[in-house]
Design an enzyme around this catalytic site. Structure first.
Site, short mmCIF file in Angstrom:
data_model
loop_
_atom_site.label_atom_id
_atom_site.label_comp_id
_atom_site.label_asym_id
_atom_site.label_seq_id
_atom_site.Cartn_x
_atom_site.Cartn_y
_atom_site.Cartn_z
N TYR A 1 -12.83 -10.85 -4.76
CA TYR A 1 -11.52 -10.22 -4.91
C TYR A 1 -10.99 -9.79 -3.54
CZ TYR A 1 -8.16 -6.51 -6.17
OH TYR A 1 -7.04 -5.71 -6.27
N TYR A 2 -11.78 -9.05 -2.79
CA TYR A 2 -11.33 -8.55 -1.49
C TYR A 2 -11.23 -9.68 -0.46
CZ TYR A 2 -11.62 -3.76 -3.15
OH TYR A 2 -11.40 -2.60 -3.84
N HIS B 1 0.85 -1.21 0.00
CA HIS B 1 0.00 0.00 0.00
C HIS B 1 0.88 1.26 0.00
CE1 HIS B 1 -4.24 1.15 0.42
NE2 HIS B 1 -3.83 2.21 1.12
N ARG C 1 -3.74 -2.35 -10.43
CA ARG C 1 -4.37 -3.00 -11.58
C ARG C 1 -3.67 -2.60 -12.89
NH1 ARG C 1 -8.59 -2.40 -8.00
NH2 ARG C 1 -9.28 -0.37 -8.74
#
Length: 318
Positions: free
Chosen positions: A196-197, A154, A165
């Protein structure tokens, strides 16, 4: 032409994953000319910045033949329209549940922080991506591992999902699996957003890699099929339009045909520049020909007149 249309769809889907929504109508108008782009709302401008960031990153990687920190920061800055870089070591950044989720606001992940920590982790990630001799992992698996790693690091204050992405597509280009970043990968992710998460989360919480890898590999497989079908449909419609138009319009050319399929909303200047037409009367007559042949449809909004390629919109929105 194909790159332009598919990249636009990818940009729209990727920003929608972050709950940034724009309508196709607003987006197509903004792409049609700079005046409309300047008048576009915030969400539409976010989508256009994503597309520009993807192409800027693509050019940086093609020129340097590697994925480096400069490329990542350049992509992030383009997406967020900012001059900042990696987040501050003092930043108390946390990932929280969304407002629509159960226990909204709960902290579910705390990214790494501290002096030099982000730089060290990003350097480690970039060595893994670029050094195929030391790390001879299959490129698709490398993409799966590195996407998780990037999102876990992050590195930026915001825009990490979109930057990550774009990095997926650029890595597939860098590894030779794509010639250009035209895989419509975000469409699969937004349709399966919860998975996805969830699969990202269980890697962090349990070290469970298999569901995440299978999810991402299926995303690539399904998206490859979808993108191929999209390209085939556009090419087939282009050929049909060219045959139809040349029977009715003497001045119609293959180059004009490709321009009409480069974006759904067409302004006369686009054709005028291609054919070196400066006369407004002549250009108006040409567009009357295109409307009479049912190749384009006129749409007026206030003082603005757009010409719409309905066949291209039908394919892109199917």
């Amino acid at each position: 032409m194909l790159v332009n249309t598919i990249a636009l769809q990818e940009a729209k889907a990727s920003t929608a994953i972050e709950n940034i929504f724009t309508t196709e109508d607003a987006l197509y108008k903004a792409v049609s000319d700079t005046v409309q782009e300047d008048k576009a709302n915030g969400a539409t401008k976010e989508v256009l910045r994503y597309r520009e960031a993807m192409w800027a990153g693509y050019q940086l990687i093609k020129d340097g033949n590697k994925i480096d920190l400069e490329s990542l920061i350049g992509i992030f800055r383009q997406i967020k329209n900012t001059s900042s870089g990696l987040r501050s070591p003092a930043s108390l950044t946390v990932i929280q549940r969304g407002q629509s989720e159960f226990r909204s606001g709960e902290v579910i992940y705390t990214p790494p922080r501290g002096a030099g920590v982000l730089e060290k982790l990003i350097d480690n990630l970039l060595i893994y991506l670029n050094d195929d001799q030391q790390y001879p992992t299959d490129p698709l698996l490398k993409m799966c591992f590195s996407h998780y790693q990037f999102e876990a690091i992050h590195p930026f204050p915001d825009g990490n999902g979109r930057t990550g992405r774009i990095l997926n597509l650029l890595y597939l280009v860098h590894s030779g699996l794509l010639y250009q970043p035209v895989l419509y990968l975000s469409k699969y992710i937004i349709v399966n957003k919860d998975d996805y998460y969830y699969n990202l989360g269980i890697v962090t919480q349990r070290g469970s890699w298999k569901p995440w890898i299978l999810y991402m590999l299926e995303a690539v497989e399904k998206t490859s099929q979808l993108t191929s079908q999209l390209i085939e449909s556009i090419l087939a419609q282009m050929e049909a339009t060219l045959i139809h138009a040349k029977q009715l319009i003497k001045w119609y050319t293959k180059e004009v045909n490709e321009l009409l399929f480069s974006q759904p909303y067409i302004k006369p200047k686009l054709i005028g520049d291609q054919l070196n037409i400066t006369s407004r009367t002549t250009l108006t007559k040409y567009f009357v020909d295109l409307v009479d042949a049912k190749i384009l449809s006129p749409v007026k909004e206030g003082k603005e007149l757009f010409y719409v390629n309905d066949d291209l919109i039908r394919i892109l929105e199917s």
